[in-house]
Design a protein around this motif. Structure first.
Motif, PDB file in Angstrom:
ATOM      1  N   THR A  17       5.793  11.107   3.025  1.00  0.00           N
ATOM      2  CA  THR A  17       4.730  10.570   3.880  1.00  0.00           C
ATOM      3  C   THR A  17       4.517   9.082   3.602  1.00  0.00           C
ATOM      4  N   ALA A  18       4.521   8.714   2.314  1.00  0.00           N
ATOM      5  CA  ALA A  18       4.379   7.296   1.948  1.00  0.00           C
ATOM      6  C   ALA A  18       5.532   6.475   2.520  1.00  0.00           C
ATOM      7  N   MET A  46       3.639  13.426 -10.425  1.00  0.00           N
ATOM      8  CA  MET A  46       4.776  14.018 -11.134  1.00  0.00           C
ATOM      9  C   MET A  46       4.455  14.176 -12.614  1.00  0.00           C
ATOM     10  N   GLN A  47       3.793  13.170 -13.186  1.00  0.00           N
ATOM     11  CA  GLN A  47       3.459  13.209 -14.604  1.00  0.00           C
ATOM     12  C   GLN A  47       2.410  14.275 -14.904  1.00  0.00           C
ATOM     13  N   VAL A  48       1.283  14.195 -14.190  1.00  0.00           N
ATOM     14  CA  VAL A  48       0.137  15.051 -14.514  1.00  0.00           C
ATOM     15  C   VAL A  48       0.305  16.470 -13.981  1.00  0.00           C
ATOM     16  N   ASN A  49       0.661  16.573 -12.707  1.00  0.00           N
ATOM     17  CA  ASN A  49       0.660  17.885 -12.047  1.00  0.00           C
ATOM     18  C   ASN A  49       1.938  18.678 -12.246  1.00  0.00           C
ATOM     19  N   PHE A  50       2.987  18.009 -12.718  1.00  0.00           N
ATOM     20  CA  PHE A  50       4.212  18.767 -12.977  1.00  0.00           C
ATOM     21  C   PHE A  50       4.581  18.763 -14.457  1.00  0.00           C
ATOM     22  N   VAL A  51       4.916  17.613 -15.010  1.00  0.00           N
ATOM     23  CA  VAL A  51       5.407  17.570 -16.395  1.00  0.00           C
ATOM     24  C   VAL A  51       4.342  18.041 -17.384  1.00  0.00           C
ATOM     25  N   ASP A  52       3.185  17.390 -17.348  1.00  0.00           N
ATOM     26  CA  ASP A  52       2.136  17.741 -18.312  1.00  0.00           C
ATOM     27  C   ASP A  52       1.613  19.156 -18.080  1.00  0.00           C
ATOM     28  N   SER A 103       0.827  -1.211   0.000  1.00  0.00           N
ATOM     29  CA  SER A 103       0.000   0.000   0.000  1.00  0.00           C
ATOM     30  C   SER A 103       0.861   1.260   0.000  1.00  0.00           C
ATOM     31  N   ALA A 104       1.936   1.231   0.783  1.00  0.00           N
ATOM     32  CA  ALA A 104       2.833   2.385   0.840  1.00  0.00           C
ATOM     33  C   ALA A 104       3.502   2.619  -0.507  1.00  0.00           C
ATOM     34  N   TYR A 105       3.825   1.539  -1.206  1.00  0.00           N
ATOM     35  CA  TYR A 105       4.443   1.688  -2.534  1.00  0.00           C
ATOM     36  C   TYR A 105       3.455   2.341  -3.503  1.00  0.00           C
ATOM     37  N   LYS A 106       2.184   1.966  -3.418  1.00  0.00           N
ATOM     38  CA  LYS A 106       1.174   2.595  -4.279  1.00  0.00           C
ATOM     39  C   LYS A 106       1.074   4.084  -3.982  1.00  0.00           C
ATOM     40  N   ALA A 153       2.598   9.681  -5.905  1.00  0.00           N
ATOM     41  CA  ALA A 153       3.344  10.937  -5.828  1.00  0.00           C
ATOM     42  C   ALA A 153       4.410  11.035  -6.913  1.00  0.00           C
ATOM     43  N   LEU A 154       5.329  10.059  -6.936  1.00  0.00           N
ATOM     44  CA  LEU A 154       6.507  10.157  -7.801  1.00  0.00           C
ATOM     45  C   LEU A 154       6.227   9.844  -9.262  1.00  0.00           C
ATOM     46  N   ALA A 155       5.132   9.161  -9.557  1.00  0.00           N
ATOM     47  CA  ALA A 155       4.807   8.825 -10.948  1.00  0.00           C
ATOM     48  C   ALA A 155       3.572   9.590 -11.421  1.00  0.00           C
ATOM     49  N   SER A 156       2.402   9.310 -10.826  1.00  0.00           N
ATOM     50  CA  SER A 156       1.154   9.908 -11.306  1.00  0.00           C
ATOM     51  C   SER A 156       1.132  11.423 -11.141  1.00  0.00           C
TER      52      SER A 156
END
Length: 205
Positions: free
Chosen positions: A143-144, A33-39, A20-23, A28-31
């Motif tokens: 936090t994760a 980072m992708q949507v809220n920062f890069v895109d 669960s912590a990995y999800k 944070a680091l994938a979803s």
């Protein structure tokens, strides 16, 4: 005389909490980072420098964090399974291994463009507001990892310093996340500033 041993129920619960912590970490680091920062940044910063920065500096650093996260979580889950198997054999107990279900993620920077409707440059205000999201992403990631640390601090193994080894690995990853976030924040701000000097502010065009 100190007690050593393991609690199969606690070990199993800990592995599930780690999954669960990995999800949470990947959110944070994938979803995010992708949507809220890069895109998001693709709407406010467009030029050769932007593409070069994201390809040469940002993506390698982000992907390295993702790779390290996957490797550390997978190794912890494997370590716990192997230790549980060993303890079960020594104590005539049963243990059914739980495989790590995490996915190795990557960041795409394909959304970063060379121009926006023929215009090159950076919208300074919105671009820097987007950079500020890196701190939020970093906070959510840490936090994760704190949740993962809390899980392994009572992971079901007693003695032999096993819990301390797992916590140390997660602390190393947490420090990497914080360092990478600070480094990428500073580098992104500088690259945006350099773009504005070279091309001007998109918001003024």
């Amino acid at each position: 005389m100190s007690i050593v041993g393991f609690d199969p129920t606690l070990v199993r619960n800990t592995i599930m909490k780690l999954q669960s912590a990995y999800k949470e970490l990947m959110n944070a680091l994938a979803s995010d980072m992708q949507v809220n920062f890069v895109d998001a940044m693709s709407n406010y910063w467009a030029c050769n420098q932007a593409q070069s920065f994201f390809q040469s500096a940002f993506k390698p650093a982000a992907d390295e964090l993702l790779s390290n996260s996957y490797r550390i979580f997978e190794s912890i889950v494997n370590y716990m399974n192997n230790s549980a198997i060993s303890w079960a054999q020594q104590t005539n107990s049963q243990w059914s291994s739980i495989s790590f279900g995490g996915e190795l993620k990557r960041i795409s920077v394909d959304s970063i463009r060379e121009n926006i409707n023929g215009v090159r440059g950076a919208d300074q205000v919105n671009a820097l507001n987007t950079v500020a999201r890196l701190q939020v992403i970093s906070n959510n990631a840490t936090t994760a990892l704190e949740n993962a640390k809390a899980a392994v601090q009572n992971c079901g193994f007693v003695g032999r310093g096993q819990e301390e080894q797992l916590v140390a690995a997660l602390n190393t990853l947490k420090n990497s996340v914080i360092t990478a976030s600070n480094t990428l924040t500073d580098a992104t701000k500088k690259a945006i500033s350099d773009t504005i000097v070279a091309y001007g502010n998109l918001a003024t065009k």
